[in-house]
Motif scaffolding. Structure first.
Motif, PDB file in Angstrom:
ATOM      1  N   PRO A  90      25.201 -16.428  -4.106  1.00  0.00           N
ATOM      2  CA  PRO A  90      24.567 -17.247  -3.060  1.00  0.00           C
ATOM      3  C   PRO A  90      24.224 -16.527  -1.755  1.00  0.00           C
ATOM      4  N   PHE A  91      24.522 -15.247  -1.627  1.00  0.00           N
ATOM      5  CA  PHE A  91      24.268 -14.557  -0.354  1.00  0.00           C
ATOM      6  C   PHE A  91      23.188 -13.485  -0.514  1.00  0.00           C
ATOM      7  N   TRP A  92      22.433 -13.303   0.582  1.00  0.00           N
ATOM      8  CA  TRP A  92      21.557 -12.137   0.678  1.00  0.00           C
ATOM      9  C   TRP A  92      22.403 -10.926   1.073  1.00  0.00           C
ATOM     10  N   LEU A  93      22.106  -9.780   0.473  1.00  0.00           N
ATOM     11  CA  LEU A  93      22.687  -8.512   0.921  1.00  0.00           C
ATOM     12  C   LEU A  93      21.576  -7.620   1.470  1.00  0.00           C
ATOM     13  N   CYS A  94      21.802  -7.117   2.675  1.00  0.00           N
ATOM     14  CA  CYS A  94      20.916  -6.116   3.274  1.00  0.00           C
ATOM     15  C   CYS A  94      21.747  -4.853   3.496  1.00  0.00           C
ATOM     16  N   PRO A 116      22.489 -13.646   9.837  1.00  0.00           N
ATOM     17  CA  PRO A 116      22.514 -15.114   9.904  1.00  0.00           C
ATOM     18  C   PRO A 116      23.375 -15.687   8.786  1.00  0.00           C
ATOM     19  N   ARG A 117      23.577 -16.954   8.799  1.00  0.00           N
ATOM     20  CA  ARG A 117      24.348 -17.603   7.733  1.00  0.00           C
ATOM     21  C   ARG A 117      23.689 -17.322   6.385  1.00  0.00           C
ATOM     22  N   GLY A 118      24.523 -17.087   5.401  1.00  0.00           N
ATOM     23  CA  GLY A 118      24.000 -16.855   4.053  1.00  0.00           C
ATOM     24  C   GLY A 118      23.542 -15.431   3.820  1.00  0.00           C
ATOM     25  N   SER A 119      23.865 -14.544   4.764  1.00  0.00           N
ATOM     26  CA  SER A 119      23.378 -13.174   4.657  1.00  0.00           C
ATOM     27  C   SER A 119      24.489 -12.213   5.080  1.00  0.00           C
ATOM     28  N   VAL A 120      24.577 -11.073   4.422  1.00  0.00           N
ATOM     29  CA  VAL A 120      25.564 -10.055   4.802  1.00  0.00           C
ATOM     30  C   VAL A 120      24.873  -8.701   4.877  1.00  0.00           C
ATOM     31  N   PHE A 121      25.528  -7.787   5.584  1.00  0.00           N
ATOM     32  CA  PHE A 121      25.000  -6.434   5.741  1.00  0.00           C
ATOM     33  C   PHE A 121      26.104  -5.425   5.445  1.00  0.00           C
ATOM     34  N   VAL A 122      25.726  -4.338   4.759  1.00  0.00           N
ATOM     35  CA  VAL A 122      26.657  -3.245   4.467  1.00  0.00           C
ATOM     36  C   VAL A 122      25.931  -1.918   4.701  1.00  0.00           C
ATOM     37  N   PRO A 123      26.527  -0.993   5.480  1.00  0.00           N
ATOM     38  CA  PRO A 123      25.908   0.332   5.629  1.00  0.00           C
ATOM     39  C   PRO A 123      26.195   1.202   4.408  1.00  0.00           C
ATOM     40  N   PHE A 124      25.351   2.217   4.210  1.00  0.00           N
ATOM     41  CA  PHE A 124      25.476   3.010   2.972  1.00  0.00           C
ATOM     42  C   PHE A 124      26.039   4.407   3.188  1.00  0.00           C
ATOM     43  N   PHE A 125      26.546   4.708   4.405  1.00  0.00           N
ATOM     44  CA  PHE A 125      26.947   6.091   4.707  1.00  0.00           C
ATOM     45  C   PHE A 125      28.243   6.533   4.039  1.00  0.00           C
ATOM     46  N   ASP A 126      29.034   5.595   3.522  1.00  0.00           N
ATOM     47  CA  ASP A 126      30.404   5.896   3.123  1.00  0.00           C
ATOM     48  C   ASP A 126      30.492   6.109   1.613  1.00  0.00           C
ATOM     49  N   GLU A 127      30.738   7.353   1.197  1.00  0.00           N
ATOM     50  CA  GLU A 127      30.737   7.643  -0.246  1.00  0.00           C
ATOM     51  C   GLU A 127      31.893   6.968  -0.968  1.00  0.00           C
ATOM     52  N   ARG A 128      32.929   6.607  -0.218  1.00  0.00           N
ATOM     53  CA  ARG A 128      34.078   5.952  -0.864  1.00  0.00           C
ATOM     54  C   ARG A 128      33.772   4.497  -1.170  1.00  0.00           C
ATOM     55  N   ASP A 186      11.598  -8.533  18.703  1.00  0.00           N
ATOM     56  CA  ASP A 186      12.336  -8.040  17.543  1.00  0.00           C
ATOM     57  C   ASP A 186      12.196  -9.044  16.408  1.00  0.00           C
ATOM     58  N   ILE A 187      11.531  -8.626  15.345  1.00  0.00           N
ATOM     59  CA  ILE A 187      11.395  -9.468  14.154  1.00  0.00           C
ATOM     60  C   ILE A 187      12.338  -8.897  13.108  1.00  0.00           C
ATOM     61  N   GLY A 188      13.325  -9.675  12.679  1.00  0.00           N
ATOM     62  CA  GLY A 188      14.273  -9.101  11.737  1.00  0.00           C
ATOM     63  C   GLY A 188      15.048 -10.146  10.967  1.00  0.00           C
ATOM     64  N   THR A 189      15.885  -9.658  10.060  1.00  0.00           N
ATOM     65  CA  THR A 189      16.714 -10.565   9.272  1.00  0.00           C
ATOM     66  C   THR A 189      18.153 -10.584   9.769  1.00  0.00           C
ATOM     67  N   ARG A 190      18.460  -9.789  10.798  1.00  0.00           N
ATOM     68  CA  ARG A 190      19.786  -9.857  11.423  1.00  0.00           C
ATOM     69  C   ARG A 190      19.691  -9.318  12.842  1.00  0.00           C
ATOM     70  N   LYS A 228      16.910  -3.782   0.875  1.00  0.00           N
ATOM     71  CA  LYS A 228      17.115  -4.710   1.989  1.00  0.00           C
ATOM     72  C   LYS A 228      17.413  -6.128   1.544  1.00  0.00           C
ATOM     73  N   LYS A 229      17.281  -6.406   0.291  1.00  0.00           N
ATOM     74  CA  LYS A 229      17.520  -7.781  -0.127  1.00  0.00           C
ATOM     75  C   LYS A 229      17.833  -7.875  -1.614  1.00  0.00           C
ATOM     76  N   CYS A 230      18.976  -8.407  -1.897  1.00  0.00           N
ATOM     77  CA  CYS A 230      19.309  -8.799  -3.255  1.00  0.00           C
ATOM     78  C   CYS A 230      20.381  -9.878  -3.142  1.00  0.00           C
ATOM     79  N   ALA A 231      20.721 -10.485  -4.246  1.00  0.00           N
ATOM     80  CA  ALA A 231      21.664 -11.605  -4.221  1.00  0.00           C
ATOM     81  C   ALA A 231      23.059 -11.122  -4.584  1.00  0.00           C
ATOM     82  N   VAL A 232      24.041 -11.549  -3.806  1.00  0.00           N
ATOM     83  CA  VAL A 232      25.436 -11.172  -4.077  1.00  0.00           C
ATOM     84  C   VAL A 232      26.344 -12.388  -3.913  1.00  0.00           C
ATOM     85  N   ARG A 233      27.557 -12.264  -4.457  1.00  0.00           N
ATOM     86  CA  ARG A 233      28.592 -13.244  -4.158  1.00  0.00           C
ATOM     87  C   ARG A 233      29.775 -12.520  -3.535  1.00  0.00           C
ATOM     88  N   LEU A 234      30.585 -13.278  -2.800  1.00  0.00           N
ATOM     89  CA  LEU A 234      31.678 -12.703  -2.023  1.00  0.00           C
ATOM     90  C   LEU A 234      32.982 -13.391  -2.409  1.00  0.00           C
TER      91      LEU A 234
END
Lengths: 95, 802
Positions: free
Chosen positions: B681-685, B754-766, B230-234, B787-793
């Motif tokens: 400072p964070f990646w968003l996928c 991994p550290r410095g990276s977050v993930f959000v699914p897109f199924f939720d219209e709200r 498995d080659i991946g970013t998370r 799959k990749k852009c910069a965000v802050r939290l």
């Protein structure tokens, strides 16, 4: 009540197999069927579909279980419940 | 026997059939047709959801779906279903189906008649035909997509049509064309039974294609040794089954593929014979690069990969050099059979065409190509992304059957097949998805030439990236008119000026084409609710209204209606009148017409009746001397592909170098267009989840699926969370340079970034994460990178768990 047929991809290690079968055999909702080539057939009857998918999630998480794959789903109760909720005239209005 | 016992017996029979395999399935399967015992009528259909193309048997009683069975006779799923397929019979029964056409008047959507709705669309088109765009999806059935394409390209004489498949697999398309000269995978799902190694490149089939993935897991349950890398970013569910997990930095896949190639050359383990006989080398031109690129010699190509040593690749990708050597070692061993799988991870990528090309190149260079279990296989997310969008060609540059509007011969052939006057089809490529919506969001004086978009079977209000810019802005500009055909209210219908209620899945006839070139067919089984009608009929009805008003494009060269349809006596059937639409099988008529295009690129299809009998057939499908029709498992392979002559071994007969060779490309590593910095400072996928399909319009209305995954969330690493003061369940604001939303934090959840990276699914219209995502896209495929852009939290509220 929803009735579901499913196939479990069984663990290859004997202790994990034994644990899985023990778990299944003590569950009154589950009827076991044939086993062949690392797969086991079963039928599950639950109060709700959600209860059934919860059971599958639990079984999937057991050690060595490859997957739990549903193959048959009767949900005629779903319509009965919706009809009862909507009332006799509303239930037919969209058909 | 009471009904309950009968159902239990049927359920056990289905499970037994799935356990015992196809031969037993023939004896045990629920017989299609009506059971005299319980009055349930059973018919076959492909599942409505993903691109795997599982077949189900649909049980209907009293005009309602009451049961679903995985079809044990279907080669794809062999009776198995995933959790979405298990619930697919409930998809039409959400409580808020759209049942009447609605027109926005004084800010409100109010009911109108179908006749009025058709008039409104015809008015818009007649007012500015060049400003009209049609936007569909890989959920269009084949006949629906074909009708839409013919309407726009053959009728309106523009190429203003595109589909949401642009957002999910366009990079795979451009890469197949650049590598083999023709689109779509040469291999097939049979690879899962024969491979020794599966490499998932940024792919999570355990959640996104679970039945397909189970074919591989099934082999392990039988005691076979199959290695999963498995080659991946998370970390995902797929990672849990993998022997090796290679965590890469975003865009690291480019470097990894280059590193494997480097080592195959350096170690001398590439397949010299295969390369010399069947491959050529290619790279982009330095100035004005094109998808065609330019030929380079092997020595030049080798020099370019020289710099991608394992150590350099480690630096670029974050994957240890030893793992790069392991991958190269596997590819250097011809005794193994290696299947590469990918989907959105490699396609939603600003260098998507490049990374697709490189993975094809790894397989070609190493000779891991064209044997069962040994080749590159791209997957699709929609049920007919291949069958409709790619094969029918519902894209701004395409014509049916793999043709291109830029090719005069293809245009001439299409005009001939459609009986159109010469020159009707425009040679001007239309706006791709991102460009169509960009123009829709601009005033005419700003270059916003698209003023009307008709959306069918998709939900761009939720799925277009950088949505405030690329979708919402149009809603503030006077004169921009959005028409949406759908089955449920969505973010797109809520923003629309005209809403048309559509029939879905088995409420209409249909055909899909899955990810392995398998064309599938089904018949209408239940009625749609209220006044909902087939999308295909909607297109034909608008075409007819324009015809009646004298629009010259809606007539063929003989003056007949563009969708002229006759009965067996040759009398015209008014299929534009919905009461008469099912007097003939419109799907069959359109499909038989479409078949005329499919030989152009050797994508030959069988007659409609063959698909009625089959659980899908993989093209090219050719007629044998005995009159039967033969599908094809592996393209370009002697003995498998009917167009490859004896003794050729392999023949890439659509080669872009015109010498029957496939192209091994060089592309350099390039960094992502936006990377984290001190401000963001964070990646968003972003991506999908097991329970919900794409924008969730169907699965969020299936109560068990909604309860299982009720809302979108933010996955973040357990060591990042305390530094942000965030605990599980806290509300966190996720903000990019484009927009922000608030989500609930999930630490150590299903996926683990991994550290410095977050993930959000897109199924939720709200919780519309596409307000945050990036609109940058690949220069060739025009596919954006979700799959990749910069965000802050920032934590904005405590959750119940805190």
């Amino acid at each position: 009540m929803p009735i579901t047929g499913a196939v479990i991809l069984l663990p290859t290690e004997e202790p994990a197999r034994r644990a899985l079968f023990e778990r299944l055999e003590r569950d009154p909702r589950v009827e076991l069927g044939i086993e062949a080539a690392g797969r086991l057939a079963l039928v599950v009857e639950t109060e709700t579909t959600r209860e059934c998918t919860n059971l599958f999630d639990e079984l999937s998480a057991l050690e060595g279980v490859g997957a739990v794959l549903p193959v048959f789903h009767d949900f005629s109760d779903f319509h009965d419940a919706r009809d009862a909720q909507a009332g006799p005239s509303d239930a037919r209005s969209e058909r | 026997m009471n009904r309950r016992d009968l159902l239990r017996g049927m359920a056990m029979s289905a499970a037994s059939a799935a356990v015992l395999g196809a031969a037993e399935a023939q004896r045990n399967v629920v017989q299609l047709g009506t059971s005299p015992r319980d009055g349930v009528s059973w018919q076959k259909a492909p599942c409505r959801f993903c691109g795997t193309g599982c077949h189900v048997q649909v049980g209907v009683r009293d005009r309602r779906i009451v049961a679903i069975q995985g079809d044990p006779l279907a080669a794809v799923n062999r009776g198995h279903l995933c959790v979405k397929g298990y619930h697919v019979g409930l998809a039409p029964y959400g409580p808020d189906r759209l049942t009447r056409p609605l027109l926005r008047r004084n800010g409100e959507l109010v009911p109108i008649t179908w006749d009025q709705a058709i008039d409104v669309i015809a008015d818009r088109i007649q007012a500015n035909p060049a400003g009209f765009g049609f936007y569909g999806s890989g959920q269009w059935t084949i006949p629906e997509g074909y009708a839409a394409t013919k309407f726009v390209k053959g009728g309106l004489g523009t190429n203003n049509i595109d589909a949401n498949a642009r957002l999910c697999m366009a990079s795979a398309v451009t890469s197949f064309i650049a590598t083999y000269g023709v689109d779509e995978p040469a291999s097939c799902f049979d690879d899962f039974e024969r491979c020794d190694v599966v490499i998932c490149w940024g792919n999570n089939p355990a959640e996104m294609h679970p039945v397909l993935f189970s074919r591989f897991i099934d082999r392990r349950s039988r005691g076979e040794q199959v290695t999963l890398i498995d080659i991946g970013t998370r970390r995902t569910r797929t990672t849990g089954y993998a022997q090796h997990y290679l965590e890469m930095k975003p865009h690291g896949d480019l470097a990894i593929a280059l590193g494997i190639m480097h080592l195959l050359i350096r170690e001398g383990t590439y397949d010299r014979n295969f390369v010399e006989r069947h491959c050529a080398f290619r790279a982009l031109q330095e100035a004005n690069p094109t998808l065609q690129g330019e030929a380079i010699d092997f020595e030049t190509w080798k020099r370019r990969v020289e710099e991608y040593t394992p150590e350099r690749v480690q630096e670029l990708s974050g994957v240890p050099a030893a793992e790069i050597r392991r991958l190269a070692g596997l590819f250097g061993n011809r005794d193994l059979r290696i299947t590469s799988l990918w989907c959105m991870g490699m396609n939603q990528h600003t260098r998507g065409t490049a990374v697709n090309n490189l993975v094809h190149g790894v397989h070609l260079l190493s000779g891991h190509w064209g044997r069962e279990g040994d080749g590159p296989t791209s997957l699709t997310g929609q049920p007919s992304a291949c069958g409709t969008v790619r094969e029918v060609g519902t894209l701004c540059h395409a014509l049916p059957g793999g043709g291109a509007v830029a090719n005069p011969a293809h245009r001439a052939a299409a005009e001939r097949l459609w009986s159109l006057p010469e020159g009707r089809i425009s040679d001007q490529i239309g706006p791709h998805t991102m460009e169509m919506f960009r123009q829709f969001g601009l005033r005419p004086e700003e270059g916003g030439n698209i003023d009307t978009i008709w959306v069918q079977v998709t939900n761009p209000g939720q799925t277009i990236p950088n949505a405030s810019e690329y979708f919402d802005r149009s809603r503030t500009i006077p004169g921009k008119f959005l028409i949406v055909s759908d089955v449920y209210p969505t973010l797109t219908t809520r923003a629309a000026d005209l809403v048309l209620p559509s029939a879905m899945w088995v409420e209409k006839n249909g055909m899909f084409g899955n990810s392995e070139r398998r064309t599938q067919q089904w018949f209408k089984m239940i009625d749609p609710p209220g006044e909902a009608r087939d999308d295909c009929w909607q297109t034909i009805a608008v075409a007819r209204r324009l015809f009646d008003r004298g629009h010259p494009g809606m007539r063929d060269a003989e003056g007949r209606f563009l969708f002229h349809t006759t009965d067996e006596r040759g009398r015209e059937v008014p299929i534009w009148d919905f009461r008469r639409y099912y007097d003939v099988n419109v799907d069959e008529r359109l499909f038989e017409e479409y078949r005329g295009f499919t030989a152009t690129k050797h994508k030959n299809l069988a007659p409609y009746r063959e698909y009625v009998a089959a659980r899908g057939l993989r093209w090219p499908v050719v007629e044998k001397p005995d009159g039967t029709w033969q599908e094809t498992r592996y393209r370009f392979v002697e003995g498998e592909d009917p167009f490859v002559p004896e003794s050729a071994g392999f023949q890439f007969y659509h080669s872009t170098s015109n010498d029957d060779r496939a192209q091994i490309w060089f592309h350099p590593y390039e960094p992502p267009p936006e990377v984290p910095d001190t401000e963001y400072p964070f990646w968003l996928c972003t991506g999908r989840v097991l329970e919900h399909w794409h924008s969730g319009t169907m699965t969020m209305r299936i109560p068990p699926l909604r309860r299982a995954m009720p809302q979108a969330y933010l996955e973040l690493h357990r060591e990042d969370a305390p530094q942000l003061g965030v605990a599980n369940g806290d509300r966190v604001r996720v903000e990019s340079r484009r927009g922000a939303i608030e989500l609930v934090a999930w630490i150590d959840g299903r996926g683990q970034p991994p550290r410095g990276s977050v993930f959000v699914p897109f199924f939720d219209e709200r919780l519309r994460i596409n307000l945050v995502t990036l609109h940058e896209y690949d220069p060739f495929s025009k596919q954006p990178d979700y799959k990749k852009c910069a965000v802050r939290l920032r934590r904005v509220g405590r959750g119940a768990a805190s």
